[in-house]
Scaffold this active site. Structure first.
Site, mmCIF file in Angstrom:
data_model
loop_
_atom_site.group_PDB
_atom_site.id
_atom_site.type_symbol
_atom_site.label_atom_id
_atom_site.label_comp_id
_atom_site.label_asym_id
_atom_site.label_seq_id
_atom_site.Cartn_x
_atom_site.Cartn_y
_atom_site.Cartn_z
ATOM 1 C CB SER A 1 -41.493 29.796 -0.165
ATOM 2 O OG SER A 1 -40.257 29.869 -1.266
ATOM 3 C CE1 TYR B 1 -40.659 24.213 0.438
ATOM 4 C CE2 TYR B 1 -40.055 25.965 -1.262
ATOM 5 C CZ TYR B 1 -40.531 25.265 -0.139
ATOM 6 O OH TYR B 1 -39.320 25.992 1.074
#
Length: 279
Positions: free
Chosen positions: A171, A184
């Site tokens: 990501s 995350y």
């Protein structure tokens, strides 16, 4: 090698974890369109139904087989359990063949309450200091541990053949400091670094390991997990927009094909240029 040969996934066995919906599902369908043999995976048989992306995982596999005329099977299980992972790999080997391409897409900023919770499962107090210990472990395990365990189960057999492609989904959140979704982002940063380390170890075996790092990408869970901007939901005419799952899938295809035979240990952003600094 002809251009047709270098760009095809024809006959390759590809396991895409977390492919019951969203980006993973788009990758599975894209690979099927390129004549790969595809293994779709979800944590449970009804995973596609959570955001209305299918009736069941088995039905999704049958639909892919019918539409693309390739072999597709469905596997289910908790990828944070190494015994489960090894059993899944054995099932794939028996039913469809040895895995040529591993795409670790399972993950998400999802806490202990699961995707049915508010904001599609984002942890409460989702920042560097307020997130609960339980959610820290869940998010880390869901994103990082699953990647490590699947590589541990799949890659040794690739090493014996001196052939394999590993593409891990990271990501752009892992490539900058952000407020919120800290664990995350940290888990995906761990995926990035693990991938680099694994790539170095696998150089003598002719196995490539790379990361695709999506930016904001329109999926059903993405829409359910935040307030979105309608003007950014266009698909062309500007790069100042959200990405679409097919754009992520195309990058994963490239890194899974022989066209990328000398590319390894890289983190490739697919974000329309929203981040333009070294990864």
């Amino acid at each position: 090698m002809s251009s047709n040969e270098i760009n095809t996934l024809n006959g390759r066995v590809a396991w895409i974890t977390g492919s019951s919906r969203g980006i993973g599902k788009a990758i599975a369908e894209h690979f099927a369109s390129k004549s790969a043999k595809v293994v779709v995976h979800g944590s449970r048989p009804d995973s596609p139904s959570v955001f209305g992306e299918g009736e069941s995982l088995a039905a999704s596999a049958e639909d892919i087989e019918r539409r693309y005329g390739i072999r597709c099977i469905a596997v289910t299980g908790d990828l944070t359990d190494f015994t489960v992972v090894k059993n899944i790999v054995s099932e794939i080997d028996t039913k469809i063949g040895q895995i040529d391409i591993l795409v670790n897409c399972a993950g998400g900023d999802i806490g202990t309450k699961g995707v049915e919770a508010e904001l599609a499962g984002k942890p409460e107090g989702n920042n560097a200091l307020s997130i609960s210990l339980e959610d820290i472990k869940t998010v880390m395990d869901r994103n990082f541990l699953t990647c490590v365990l699947c590589c541990k189960a799949v890659v040794p057999e690739m090493m014996k053949r001196k052939y394999g492609k590993v593409v891990n989904i990271g990501s752009i959140a892992a490539l900058t400091g952000i407020a919120g979704s800290t664990i995350y982002a940290s888990a995906k940063a761990a995926v990035h670094e693990y991938s680099r380390c694994l790539a170095v170890e696998l150089r003598p075996y002719d196995i490539t390991v790379n990361v695709v790092a999506p930016g904001d990408t329109v999926t059903e869970r993405f829409l359910a997990s935040r307030v979105t901007e309608d003007e950014r939901k266009v698909q062309s005419g500007t790069l100042d927009r959200y990405g679409w799952p097919g754009e992520i899938a195309a990058a994963v295809e490239f890194l899974s094909s022989d066209a990328s035979s000398f590319i390894s240990g890289q983190v490739i952003r697919v974000d329309g240029g929203s981040q333009c600094w070294p990864s």
